[in-house]
Design an enzyme around this catalytic site. Structure first.
Site, PDB file in Angstrom:
ATOM      1  N   MET A 248      37.259 102.959  14.397  1.00 30.04           N
ATOM      2  CA  MET A 248      37.252 103.683  15.666  1.00 30.04           C
ATOM      3  C   MET A 248      37.963 102.835  16.735  1.00 30.04           C
ATOM      4  O   MET A 248      39.127 102.726  16.687  1.00 30.04           O
ATOM      5  CB  MET A 248      35.847 104.085  16.040  1.00 30.04           C
ATOM      6  CG  MET A 248      35.933 105.280  16.916  1.00 30.04           C
ATOM      7  SD  MET A 248      34.915 106.682  16.587  1.00 30.04           S
ATOM      8  CE  MET A 248      33.621 106.527  17.746  1.00 30.04           C
ATOM      9  N   CYS A 249      37.377 102.178  17.616  1.00 30.10           N
ATOM     10  CA  CYS A 249      38.018 101.414  18.700  1.00 30.10           C
ATOM     11  C   CYS A 249      38.507 102.339  19.812  1.00 30.10           C
ATOM     12  O   CYS A 249      38.847 103.485  19.572  1.00 30.10           O
ATOM     13  CB  CYS A 249      39.224 100.568  18.262  1.00 30.10           C
ATOM     14  SG  CYS A 249      38.860  99.344  17.018  1.00 30.10           S
ATOM     15  N   GLY A 250      38.518 101.811  21.007  1.00 33.52           N
ATOM     16  CA  GLY A 250      39.062 102.545  22.134  1.00 33.52           C
ATOM     17  C   GLY A 250      40.121 101.695  22.811  1.00 33.52           C
ATOM     18  O   GLY A 250      39.961 100.482  22.947  1.00 33.52           O
TER      19      GLY A 250
ATOM     20  N   ASN B 201      38.611  98.075  23.214  1.00 36.86           N
ATOM     21  CA  ASN B 201      37.174  98.076  22.943  1.00 36.86           C
ATOM     22  C   ASN B 201      37.007  98.123  21.438  1.00 36.86           C
ATOM     23  O   ASN B 201      37.438  99.069  20.789  1.00 36.86           O
ATOM     24  CB  ASN B 201      36.572  99.324  23.609  1.00 36.86           C
ATOM     25  CG  ASN B 201      35.067  99.334  23.587  1.00 36.86           C
ATOM     26  OD1 ASN B 201      34.428  98.632  22.803  1.00 36.86           O
ATOM     27  ND2 ASN B 201      34.483 100.144  24.459  1.00 36.86           N
TER      28      ASN B 201
ATOM     29  N   ARG C   2      33.046 104.171  21.247  1.00 35.42           N
ATOM     30  CA  ARG C   2      34.088 103.917  20.249  1.00 35.42           C
ATOM     31  C   ARG C   2      34.068 102.482  19.738  1.00 35.42           C
ATOM     32  O   ARG C   2      34.833 102.129  18.853  1.00 35.42           O
ATOM     33  CB  ARG C   2      35.472 104.211  20.833  1.00 35.42           C
ATOM     34  CG  ARG C   2      35.647 105.600  21.378  1.00 35.42           C
ATOM     35  CD  ARG C   2      37.069 105.826  21.884  1.00 35.42           C
ATOM     36  NE  ARG C   2      38.020 105.857  20.780  1.00 35.42           N
ATOM     37  CZ  ARG C   2      38.312 106.943  20.086  1.00 35.42           C
ATOM     38  NH1 ARG C   2      37.745 108.093  20.380  1.00 35.42           N
ATOM     39  NH2 ARG C   2      39.167 106.892  19.094  1.00 35.42           N
TER      40      ARG C   2
END
Ligand code: SF4
Ligand code: SF4
Lengths: 505, 359
Positions: B1-3, B182, B30
């Site tokens: 995921m990650c943002g 993130n 995220r």
């Protein structure tokens, strides 16, 4: 008395279930080696002549025929194996080099079978080839390493790098070089039609181009080998590409070998050699005694065809493979086919077939790495050949660094070949490795081409699925992507050379 | 995921880090609270002519002398200091962030078209490849990367965007381009050099995704002398962009096209000249092509770009408001920083976003 050795134990034993047999004589008709004959009301069997080609089994309507390999035991011995002893008996009797057909029978580990492929799970989704494009289109030939642009008067930039001709393949699988002579015209026509149908190419081998193949010449890679059989400018011009055969994996260091039995009138015309004569190509090209001579040959072939066609070179995989590849890459060729030691052949000395050369998996990965180290990778495409048996071998070869593969034996098997290894006898009951017209007629090119095309289609689908599962939607993203391979039970030295991590790593 | 999040002011008007902190925290769903990072352009006006090297020392007392000596071989250290930090209860610090303001001696790379950058590139590769307890995490002029890792579970060490921002006092910096990341951890969270962003002098990269071509891309850039020491996508992407743009002279739009090319089917339908160009790009840069799901936001001192894989398997939202261009994983992040955002767009797969700072 020529020897005191008497006869060898039977290699195969053929039996007929007399309950089942209806004496239709199809076995007699089908066995070109003369194993069966009728004697009064019985069909007699001479198992000694059998090659295990399975033709009789395939065509017996009652499944009455059974075949057993090595029905007679020797005293077992781990060093003095059956094969070793039989070679000695054979050579003690004849005093000659033993010829053998098809690929190596040496019982050595197969690296492909110890490489596992990767698939996506949660951190990256797999691609679904049913719903999203997965590109297998492959271009073979020189690629620029860097692009040049020029400013147009109106300020726009345009590409000034000229692209050299490349072959466009719809699938990274090509049909490898097997000469007319080694195999029949019907086998060639079947392969040519399959190449056209599947958007790929086939090699002519070193036997020239029969007029029956002219309609498919845009799908043919014409080969120039050390014997120069069938080579003239017309031949060069007909091909879509030209391949210089410098070596062959089944017999590195020696030239091609076509037994006189297979040099029919037609073969003699196409090859430009006398009928019935053995066609033995010289070991080296007699105009290449040093690597610096190769560029001259490449250039003369290119000039003869107005630089419109890619020129390939084929070499056998041997110890200093990386050096050979780097040297050939500098000669101006557009692609290099590397033939591993398991590569097929119509006829090769047994000692070469089973003992000389290195595996294709190692050769392709050292070649790819060396070309990258020397900044030459875009100069040439790499074609892996020599025992590509199934779609996973194709995927693994590409992940190790190949651009495409040639298949030979697999294509023959798709036409019916049972890998009996007696191609050099010229009696192939499947109509493939023979020039005897009644046998050749057994192979219907329409049917056989469909079978080859089916095989290529099936592999292409499997490759697409495997790539999709790995989250890769274009073949160039697989090429040299060794990260997507893992070695299972390979030793550290080999993992290092392949630049592949161990499973679990 | 990650943002991921990026913002650029086209007229180089400065933004302090507080808004970026807000925006990044908005995407905590995220992340996994195991690392975050920020990069800002324009933060070191007093040293604008020096390469600002941000370095993580495992043990400053052991490693610093080595790095000092290495740098002094290749140029002059104008100034160096510990990066000011403020301990956070949720963040376990396992290295000492340091910064050098460094002037390479161009005469030591004769014949190079960009000698200073070549020296800096080589220094970064050399320092990061060797086991000297030091990792260079950013190396450009007037730019800096601030990032930290973390871990969860018993004895975990935190690492949400707010912790990292507060640790580095991000609100004290003013920049005209900011990127932020993130992190949803998948490996080795404890190493601070691993989370995004990645930077190599001009270029900084944040990525949301995981390419399936890391191995192929890495082998490609490494054959040009880059050395990938962290095993992460963004590191390779930063090097690929530097190679294509600086060394091979491609315009950024062509470089993006090389990294995420159109399908052959689309190329076949293009007018001839365009077809030729696209075929040439795929021919030349097949090994640089990135595959698998990704959205990348990258920046250099003059621009910010965003692009996705050609199937657009990861989100990319673009917002515009006055002189500001935003690229983010989520619209909510953009709105957290700019509630009055004027336009929001979701570019189609294969459509890059390129924003340039006014000259
Ligand atoms: S050579 Fe072939 S056809 Fe003849 S008996 Fe043996 S298996 Fe049957
Ligand atoms: S081509 Fe014919 S002779 Fe050769 S191995 Fe196959 S079946 Fe046997």
């Amino acid at each position: 008395m020529s020897s005191n050795l008497g006869s060898m134990p039977l290699r195969y034993r053929v039996t007929i279930d007399r309950e089942q047999c209806m004496e239709c004589e199809r076995c007699i008709e089908n066995c070109s080696y003369g194993v069966f004959r009728r004697d009064g009301d019985r069909i007699l069997i001479n198992s000694r002549k059998c090659t295990a080609c399975h033709r009789c089994l395939a065509y017996c309507p009652r499944d009455a025929i059974m075949l057993e390999e090595q029905p007679c035991d020797y005293r077992s011995h781990p060093v003095w194996t059956r094969a070793v002893r039989e070679s000695i008996y054979n050579q003690a009797r004849t005093g000659k080099i033993i010829l053998a057909g098809m690929g190596s029978v040496a019982n050595l580990p197969i690296i492909f079978d110890h490489l596992m492929l990767d698939a996506c799970q949660v951190t990256t989704p797999p691609t679904d080839p049913l719903r999203e494009p997965v590109e297998l289109r492959t271009y073979l030939g020189k690629k620029p390493s860097k692009l040049e642009f020029r400013q147009k008067p109106n300020g726009d930039v345009e590409l000034s790098t000229e692209l050299t001709p490349n072959l466009m393949l719809e699938t990274p699988i090509m049909l490898g070089h097997m000469s007319y002579g080694a195999i029949s015209l019907n086998a060639h026509v079947a392969m040519a039609r399959a190449a056209r149908e599947t958007g790929t190419y086939m090699g002519t081998g070193e036997g020239g181009l029969h007029p029956g193949l002219y309609p498919y010449q845009d799908r043919m890679i014409v080969q120039v080998a050390s014997g120069r059989f069938g080579v003239n400018v017309d031949y060069l011009e007909r091909g879509a590409a030209i391949e210089l055969k410098l070596g062959q994996g089944a017999k590195p260091g020696i030239g091609g070998h076509l037994t006189g039995e297979k040099v029919s009138a037609d073969v003699s015309r196409t090859r430009m050699i006398p009928q019935g004569s053995d066609a033995i190509s010289p070991a080296p090209h007699h105009d290449i005694y040093g690597i610096e001579d190769l560029p001259q040959l490449v250039n003369s072939v290119k000039e003869a065809t107005e630089r419109k066609k890619p020129v390939f070179a084929k070499i056998a995989a041997v110890n200093n493979n990386a050096e050979n590849v780097a040297a050939v890459a500098r000669s101006g060729v557009d692609a290099i086919a590397i033939d591993g030691f398991r590569g097929g052949t119509g006829a090769a000395p047994r000692v070469f077939r089973d003992h000389v050369g290195i595996p294709i998996e190692v050769a392709i990965s050292t070649a790819d790495q060396e070309l990258r180290n020397q900044g030459l990778r875009n100069e040439v495409s790499l074609i892996a050949c020599g025992s590509i048996r199934e779609s996973t071998d194709v995927v693994k070869a590409i992940a190790l660094g190949a651009d495409a593969v040639y298949i030979g034996t697999a294509a023959l098997a798709a036409m019916g070949c049972r890998v009996c290894g007696n191609c050099y006898q010229g009696l192939c009951p499947w109509g493939i490795a023979t020039q005897r017209q009644d046998l050749v007629d057994r192979l219907n090119p329409d049917v056989a081409s469909k079978q080859i095309a089916n095989l290529i289609h099936a592999w292409t689908l499997e490759i697409t699925e495997l790539m999709g599962a790995a989250g890769i939607n274009s073949i160039e993203s697989l090429r040299g992507n060794r990260d997507r391979l893992r070695g299972y039970m390979l030793d550290e030295g080999l993992l290092d050379i392949l630049d592949v991590k161990s499973v679990g790593a | 995921m990650c943002g991921i999040f990026g913002v650029m002011d086209k007229r180089r008007q400065m933004m302090d880090g507080s808004g970026i902190r807000e925006a990044l925290s908005m995407m905590n769903e995220r992340g996994s609270g195991e690392g975050a990072g920020y990069v800002a352009y324009g933060i070191y006006p007093d040293y604008r002519d020096c390469y600002a090297l941000h370095v993580f020392f495992d043990k400053a007392c052991e490693s610093k002398a080595v790095i000092d000596a290495t740098l002094e071989q290749w140029g002059t250290i104008e100034h160096d200091e510990a990066i000011p930090t403020c301990d956070q209860p949720n963040l376990r610090v396992n290295c000492t962030p340091w910064r050098y303001f460094f002037k390479p001696d161009a005469s030591l790379a004769p014949g190079s078209a960009s000698p200073e950058k070549d020296i800096v590139t080589n220094l970064v590769m050399q320092i990061n490849a060797s086991a000297n307890g030091a990792e260079v995490v950013s190396s450009g002029k007037n730019v800096g990367v601030f990032k930290a890792g973390g871990s969860r579970g018993p004895g975990g060490s935190g690492g949400w965007p707010e912790d990292v921002a507060d640790y580095y006092r991000i609100q004290d910096y003013e920049g005209y381009i900011w990127l932020a990341h993130n992190r949803y951890a998948t490996n080795r969270p404890e190493l601070w050099e691993r989370p995004d962003p990645f930077n190599l002098h001009d270029w900084s990269v944040v990525e949301n995704g995981k390419t399936t071509t890391y191995g192929a891309n890495r082998r490609y850039v490494e054959s040009f002398g880059y050395n990938c020491s962290t095993g992460t996508d963004s590191e390779v992407i930063a090097y690929l962009i530097d190679l294509l743009v600086r060394k091979h002279g491609l315009d950024i739009s062509l470089a993006i096209r090389a990294l995420a090319p159109p399908y052959w089917e689309e190329i076949d339908r293009m007018p001839e000249a365009e077809q030729n160009l696209n075929r040439a790009l795929r021919f030349a840069y097949g090994s640089a092509t990135m595959n698998g799901p990704f959205t990348v936001v990258a920046a250099n001192p003059d621009m910010m770009v965003g692009f996705t894989d050609r199937g657009k398997l990861r989100p990319m939202v673009v917002g515009e408001c006055g002189d500001r261009l935003y690229i983010a994983s989520e619209e909510a992040a953009i709105r957290a920083m700019e509630s009055g955002v004027e336009s929001i767009a979701r570019p189609a797969a294969g459509e890059p976003v390129i924003g340039r700072v006014a000259p």
